[in-house]
Design a protein around this motif. Structure first.
Motif, PDB file in Angstrom:
ATOM      1  N   SER A  41       0.914  -1.238   0.075  1.00 25.13           N
ATOM      2  CA  SER A  41       0.078   0.160  -0.056  1.00 25.13           C
ATOM      3  C   SER A  41       0.820   1.012   0.065  1.00 25.13           C
ATOM      4  O   SER A  41       0.536   2.375  -0.623  1.00 25.13           O
ATOM      5  N   SER A  42       1.981   1.470   0.854  1.00 24.41           N
ATOM      6  CA  SER A  42       2.867   2.268   0.706  1.00 24.41           C
ATOM      7  C   SER A  42       3.480   2.593  -0.421  1.00 24.41           C
ATOM      8  O   SER A  42       3.692   3.751  -0.945  1.00 24.41           O
ATOM      9  N   ILE A  43       3.874   1.657  -1.245  1.00 16.76           N
ATOM     10  CA  ILE A  43       4.561   1.603  -2.522  1.00 16.76           C
ATOM     11  C   ILE A  43       3.591   2.202  -3.422  1.00 16.76           C
ATOM     12  O   ILE A  43       3.873   3.132  -4.310  1.00 16.76           O
ATOM     13  N   LEU A  44       2.274   1.472  -3.366  1.00 18.48           N
ATOM     14  CA  LEU A  44       1.363   2.115  -4.337  1.00 18.48           C
ATOM     15  C   LEU A  44       1.016   3.543  -4.243  1.00 18.48           C
ATOM     16  O   LEU A  44       0.831   4.419  -4.946  1.00 18.48           O
ATOM     17  N   ALA A  45       1.011   3.798  -2.808  1.00 23.45           N
ATOM     18  CA  ALA A  45       0.648   5.214  -2.675  1.00 23.45           C
ATOM     19  C   ALA A  45       1.858   6.226  -3.213  1.00 23.45           C
ATOM     20  O   ALA A  45       1.548   7.452  -3.967  1.00 23.45           O
ATOM     21  N   GLU A  46       3.056   5.840  -3.098  1.00 21.31           N
ATOM     22  CA  GLU A  46       4.245   6.794  -3.524  1.00 21.31           C
ATOM     23  C   GLU A  46       4.025   6.509  -5.062  1.00 21.31           C
ATOM     24  O   GLU A  46       4.358   7.607  -5.835  1.00 21.31           O
ATOM     25  N   VAL A  47       3.678   5.305  -5.579  1.00 19.71           N
ATOM     26  CA  VAL A  47       3.504   5.475  -7.315  1.00 19.71           C
ATOM     27  C   VAL A  47       2.293   6.292  -7.723  1.00 19.71           C
ATOM     28  O   VAL A  47       2.537   6.978  -8.609  1.00 19.71           O
ATOM     29  N   ASP A  48       1.373   6.434  -6.879  1.00 20.16           N
ATOM     30  CA  ASP A  48       0.227   7.293  -7.318  1.00 20.16           C
ATOM     31  C   ASP A  48       0.648   8.754  -7.150  1.00 20.16           C
ATOM     32  O   ASP A  48       0.270   9.527  -8.180  1.00 20.16           O
ATOM     33  N   GLN A  49       1.516   9.075  -6.055  1.00 20.79           N
ATOM     34  CA  GLN A  49       2.145  10.394  -6.107  1.00 20.79           C
ATOM     35  C   GLN A  49       2.826  10.809  -7.289  1.00 20.79           C
ATOM     36  O   GLN A  49       2.616  11.819  -7.863  1.00 20.79           O
ATOM     37  N   SER A  50       3.596   9.934  -7.765  1.00 16.88           N
ATOM     38  CA  SER A  50       4.734  10.159  -8.938  1.00 16.88           C
ATOM     39  C   SER A  50       3.975  10.084 -10.156  1.00 16.88           C
ATOM     40  O   SER A  50       4.048  11.079 -10.967  1.00 16.88           O
ATOM     41  N   ILE A  51       2.764   9.306 -10.443  1.00 16.50           N
ATOM     42  CA  ILE A  51       1.949   9.443 -11.522  1.00 16.50           C
ATOM     43  C   ILE A  51       1.034  10.525 -11.365  1.00 16.50           C
ATOM     44  O   ILE A  51       0.942  11.308 -12.588  1.00 16.50           O
ATOM     45  N   THR A  52       0.730  11.197 -10.295  1.00 15.17           N
ATOM     46  CA  THR A  52      -0.079  12.210 -10.279  1.00 15.17           C
ATOM     47  C   THR A  52       0.744  13.399 -10.620  1.00 15.17           C
ATOM     48  O   THR A  52       0.428  14.325 -11.441  1.00 15.17           O
ATOM     49  N   GLN A  53       2.127  13.286 -10.306  1.00 17.68           N
ATOM     50  CA  GLN A  53       2.927  14.263 -10.579  1.00 17.68           C
ATOM     51  C   GLN A  53       3.071  14.332 -12.215  1.00 17.68           C
ATOM     52  O   GLN A  53       3.290  15.374 -12.732  1.00 17.68           O
ATOM     53  N   MET A  54       3.247  13.230 -12.801  1.00 17.31           N
ATOM     54  CA  MET A  54       3.343  13.071 -14.132  1.00 17.31           C
ATOM     55  C   MET A  54       2.082  13.673 -14.932  1.00 17.31           C
ATOM     56  O   MET A  54       2.188  14.402 -15.914  1.00 17.31           O
ATOM     57  N   LEU A  55       0.922  13.406 -14.375  1.00 18.35           N
ATOM     58  CA  LEU A  55      -0.351  13.843 -14.745  1.00 18.35           C
ATOM     59  C   LEU A  55      -0.401  15.606 -14.698  1.00 18.35           C
ATOM     60  O   LEU A  55      -0.681  16.335 -15.813  1.00 18.35           O
ATOM     61  N   VAL A  56       0.372  15.871 -13.605  1.00 16.15           N
ATOM     62  CA  VAL A  56       0.236  17.603 -13.751  1.00 16.15           C
ATOM     63  C   VAL A  56       1.358  18.160 -14.722  1.00 16.15           C
ATOM     64  O   VAL A  56       1.051  19.096 -15.327  1.00 16.15           O
ATOM     65  N   SER A  57       2.354  17.268 -14.834  1.00 15.58           N
ATOM     66  CA  SER A  57       3.390  17.767 -15.721  1.00 15.58           C
ATOM     67  C   SER A  57       2.610  17.564 -17.191  1.00 15.58           C
ATOM     68  O   SER A  57       3.231  18.620 -17.934  1.00 15.58           O
ATOM     69  N   LEU A  58       1.972  16.739 -17.313  1.00 17.92           N
ATOM     70  CA  LEU A  58       1.353  16.566 -18.672  1.00 17.92           C
ATOM     71  C   LEU A  58       0.412  17.545 -19.010  1.00 17.92           C
ATOM     72  O   LEU A  58       0.068  18.363 -20.046  1.00 17.92           O
ATOM     73  N   LEU A  59      -0.467  17.883 -18.034  1.00 18.07           N
ATOM     74  CA  LEU A  59      -1.668  18.913 -18.201  1.00 18.07           C
ATOM     75  C   LEU A  59      -0.716  20.269 -18.326  1.00 18.07           C
ATOM     76  O   LEU A  59      -1.169  21.063 -18.921  1.00 18.07           O
ATOM     77  N   ALA A  60       0.354  20.602 -17.453  1.00 18.98           N
ATOM     78  CA  ALA A  60       1.054  21.903 -17.758  1.00 18.98           C
ATOM     79  C   ALA A  60       1.563  22.075 -19.123  1.00 18.98           C
ATOM     80  O   ALA A  60       1.782  23.000 -19.786  1.00 18.98           O
ATOM     81  N   THR A  61       1.985  20.670 -19.595  1.00 24.24           N
ATOM     82  CA  THR A  61       2.582  20.882 -20.948  1.00 24.24           C
ATOM     83  C   THR A  61       1.433  21.483 -22.016  1.00 24.24           C
ATOM     84  O   THR A  61       1.744  22.409 -22.955  1.00 24.24           O
ATOM     85  N   LEU A  62       0.015  21.293 -21.746  1.00 24.44           N
ATOM     86  CA  LEU A  62      -0.855  21.952 -22.417  1.00 24.44           C
ATOM     87  C   LEU A  62      -0.992  23.257 -22.146  1.00 24.44           C
ATOM     88  O   LEU A  62      -1.685  24.168 -23.180  1.00 24.44           O
ATOM     89  N   LYS A  99       2.305  14.266 -27.917  1.00 23.49           N
ATOM     90  CA  LYS A  99       2.591  13.228 -27.203  1.00 23.49           C
ATOM     91  C   LYS A  99       1.995  13.373 -25.913  1.00 23.49           C
ATOM     92  O   LYS A  99       1.431  12.282 -24.998  1.00 23.49           O
ATOM     93  N   ALA A 100       1.680  14.556 -25.191  1.00 21.91           N
ATOM     94  CA  ALA A 100       1.109  14.809 -24.112  1.00 21.91           C
ATOM     95  C   ALA A 100      -0.184  14.155 -24.174  1.00 21.91           C
ATOM     96  O   ALA A 100      -0.869  13.682 -23.168  1.00 21.91           O
ATOM     97  N   VAL A 101      -1.271  14.595 -25.287  1.00 27.59           N
ATOM     98  CA  VAL A 101      -2.463  14.149 -25.080  1.00 27.59           C
ATOM     99  C   VAL A 101      -2.390  12.661 -25.244  1.00 27.59           C
ATOM    100  O   VAL A 101      -3.522  11.768 -24.634  1.00 27.59           O
ATOM    101  N   ASN A 102      -1.626  11.980 -25.769  1.00 31.08           N
ATOM    102  CA  ASN A 102      -1.483  10.463 -26.049  1.00 31.08           C
ATOM    103  C   ASN A 102      -1.436  10.082 -24.793  1.00 31.08           C
ATOM    104  O   ASN A 102      -1.966   8.741 -24.378  1.00 31.08           O
ATOM    105  N   PHE A 103      -0.462  10.239 -23.833  1.00 30.37           N
ATOM    106  CA  PHE A 103      -0.138   9.826 -22.675  1.00 30.37           C
ATOM    107  C   PHE A 103      -1.257  10.279 -21.648  1.00 30.37           C
ATOM    108  O   PHE A 103      -1.711   9.276 -20.723  1.00 30.37           O
ATOM    109  N   LEU A 104      -2.096  11.247 -21.882  1.00 35.26           N
ATOM    110  CA  LEU A 104      -3.315  11.363 -21.069  1.00 35.26           C
ATOM    111  C   LEU A 104      -4.222  10.499 -21.406  1.00 35.26           C
ATOM    112  O   LEU A 104      -5.182   9.974 -20.618  1.00 35.26           O
ATOM    113  N   ARG A 105      -4.347  10.024 -22.558  1.00 39.22           N
ATOM    114  CA  ARG A 105      -5.494   9.063 -23.159  1.00 39.22           C
ATOM    115  C   ARG A 105      -4.945   7.624 -22.507  1.00 39.22           C
ATOM    116  O   ARG A 105      -5.665   7.044 -22.113  1.00 39.22           O
TER     117      ARG A 105
END
Length: 655
Positions: A185-206, A218-224
């Motif tokens: 659960s702790s590892i998944l929480a950290e992974v979720d935080q990193s993926i959330t940061q990735m989501l923020v980065s992709l949305l910031a690209t837009l 590339k950003a839109v494809n990863f958001l898909r």
């Protein structure tokens, strides 16, 4: 006799012991003489033993005392031992058993910890690889390796799924999914935080300016692939974030990061709705970039407009040439920036959303659904293009173009026409809006310049007499005329008309209209005889010359209205000055004749020429087509002037 038979031991009366029996057997082996001599032998041995015993008692009595004492101590020790054994059996052994049981209970948790530590030590390599997943994902996200980050996230998600599958060995109909271990659960929480940061980065690209199509695609494809706008997660453990992109659905639905089939397992309606939301997010991000790009030029333009609006008085003032050049330069830059940014957004949107293949879903979308999705994409694009046009370009043009001089408008119209033609290639031609915007801007610019020229003419007239005696600001000529007639003695003219209104060489015989007309583009020479009127003419012709570069046909009547209105205002100012001159008894009659001659030139030569210069010189039409514009006001003004000229004969002549 057999019943009377007795054994030797019975006869002798010896105790039945092994020694006595052995001795009796010895007796049976003796001969009679030996047997008879046996008592003597026994007596002798008895005396010997008694003597030996006495001797022993006398010589070894300490030993006997010690043995007695030892025997007594032994008896006491045996009693104490018996009591101790009883205490051991009844008290100590149960207590020892209880302590041993308690010791086992106390050491059981320690043994479990040691067992867990041993298991951890044995699985050290696997645990280290598992603990490195969040760090690796964070590193991939920071360096832009989003595909690798999603693959690692999918691996972490598969661990959660594997745990649920292994743990569900019981009755699945009655047992729910068990929460994963705390470490997982702790590892998944950290992974979720990193993926959330990735989501923020992709949305910031837009939302980042100057991003080109490859980065946005590339950003839109990863958001898909992340299925950001998909449905909610089902059957997710409470220990895992509900809306986590990492473990969208532990039952196999939702995003498949590794394979890239984003919507596999999701319904077709959810897939289409997610695509629409993604398109809306893309347009929102690029709109923010557009606003940031336009902010600099727009702020400079709006600053000048606010400065004009904050001007004391009527809120308007004449712009300096440098300010006009700045506004034109900022406006050109604003239009270019808007054209480039919006065109990029439209082409990027078309490439990403309108030219891509259908999304995989289960079941696949039908033709009708794909047609509906395509229609919604076009609707979003059309709505955004209309929004960007009406929100940014049109308001700025409407507020800034009227501030410019007419000669500056043609170049901007050419630029806007080129911009509209470029958008026509993508079906967003807005040239139909330019006619109304430019027409209003031309009318506003011409009105401003003509009013400025008329204001100079009126100020020259106003400086020549005391305005308070004539009720300055009144537009009713009858009231002004009655006021001047009733208080003629209180009127004072500061400057005689012969000093400034006419050329000095013509004071004696002021020229009058001769009835000959000149071409619409050549001013009558008669106007040069009256310098203020010539200045007024030059200012108006300068404005009309600038209008020739851009003269929309649909605003001709409005411009004629502006000309006629300013002619009426200038005539009113001249009439008030004429009444002031006629009311001043100190002036000679020649001064009144000069004013009268100037008025005849104004109404019969100047005003008709200005109208012809606009209608015939600029538009190539006939003045007769516009005679009815403000005809009543012009006629009233002319009648007021005629009334004043006819009243001169009733005024007392100066001595």
């Amino acid at each position: 006799m057999s019943g009377d038979t007795q054994t030797l031991a019975d006869v002798v009366g010896a105790p039945s012991t092994p020694a006595s029996e052995e001795y009796l057997k010895h007796l049976t082996t003796l001969s009679l003489p030996d047997l008879l001599a046996e008592p003597t032998v026994l007596q002798t041995q008895a005396h010997y033993l008694t003597s030996s015993l006495v001797t022993l008692a006398h010589t070894s009595y300490p030993t006997f005392l010690a043995v007695h004492q030892s025997n007594s101590a032994l008896n006491a020790s045996l009693s104490t031992l018996s009591a101790s054994l009883d205490t051991l059996v009844s008290d100590s052994l149960p207590a020892l058993e209880q302590c041993a049981s308690d010791w086992k209970n106390r050491t059981e948790s320690v043994l479990k910890e040691r067992k867990r530590a041993r298991v951890v030590l044995e699985q050290h390599e696997k645990l280290r690889d598992l603990l490195d997943i969040p760090l690796l994902i964070d590193t991939c996200v920071r360096n832009g390796y989003f595909g690798e980050a999603l693959s690692l996230a999918a691996h972490a998600r598969s661990l959660a799924t594997l745990f649920n599958n292994n743990d569900g060995s019981g009755d699945k109909g009655t047992q729910g999914a068990q929460p994963p271990p705390v470490l997982l659960s702790s590892i998944l929480a950290e992974v979720d935080q990193s993926i959330t940061q990735m989501l923020v980065s992709l949305l910031a690209t837009l939302h980042e300016p100057h991003r080109k199509l490859p980065a946005l695609f590339k950003a839109v494809n990863f958001l898909r692939r992340m299925n950001v706008f998909g449905g909610g997660a089902d059957n997710v453990s409470p220990a895992i974030p509900l809306h986590s992109p990492v473990v969208a659905k532990v039952n196999g639905k939702g995003a498949d990061f590794a394979s890239g089939h984003t919507h596999y397992g999701a319904s077709t309606d959810d897939t289409l709705q997610a695509e629409q939301q993604l398109a809306l997010a893309f347009l929102s991000g690029r709109e923010a970039c557009l606003v940031a790009s336009l902010d600099g030029c727009g702020r400079n333009i709006q600053g000048v407009i606010r400065e004009l609006q904050a001007t004391p008085g009527d809120g308007t003032r004449s712009l300096e040439e440098r300010e006009l050049e700045d506004i034109a330069r900022y406006l050109k830059k604003y239009i270019d920036t808007w054209r480039e940014a919006v065109y990029d957004i439209v082409t990027q949107y078309s490439t990403i959303f309108l030219e891509r293949s259908p999304l995989p879903s289960n079941p696949p979308p039908t033709k009708e659904q794909l047609r509906e999705l395509h229609t919604s994409f076009h609707s979003l694009l059309s709505t955004y293009a209309t929004h960007s046009l009406t929100k940014h370009l049109v308001p700025t043009l409407s507020s800034a173009l009227p501030l410019l001089a007419p000669p500056a408008l043609p170049s901007l119209l050419t630029q806007l026409t080129y911009c509209a033609s470029a958008f026509g290639r993508v079906g967003l031609d807005f040239r139909g809006l330019l006619a109304d915007i430019m027409g209003k801007s031309v009318v506003a610019a011409v009105r401003r310049d003509i009013r400025a020229a008329g204001s100079v003419w009126a100020q020259e007239l106003l400086k020549s007499y005391e305005p308070e005696e004539i009720e300055d600001g009144k537009t009713d000529m009858a009231m002004s005329r009655s006021k001047s007639s009733s208080s003629r003695s209180g009127v004072k003219v500061n400057r005689a008309p012969s000093k400034w209104l006419i050329s000095p060489s013509l004071v004696a015989s002021p020229p009058l209209p001769s009835g000959t007309s000149t071409p619409a583009h050549i001013p009558p020479p008669l106007l040069a005889s009256y310098p203020p009127l010539a200045v007024f003419t030059n200012a108006l012709l300068t404005t009309l010359n600038g209008l020739r570069l851009l003269a929309p046909l649909h605003v001709k009547e409005a411009l004629v209205h502006v000309i006629d209105e300013e002619m009426v205002n200038g005539g009113q100012a001249l009439l008030r000055f004429a009444e002031a001159v006629s009311a001043d008894e100190k002036l000679e009659e020649g001064e009144i004749i000069i004013v009268k001659s100037c008025g005849e030139v104004y109404f019969n030569v100047f005003a008709p020429f200005v109208k012809r210069a606009l209608v015939e010189g600029v538009y190539g039409s006939k003045v007769a087509e516009s005679d009815e514009v403000l005809g009543s006001q012009a006629a009233d003004m002319k009648r007021n002037w005629d009334t004043w000229t006819s009243s001169l004969s009733t005024l007392p002549q100066s001595q």
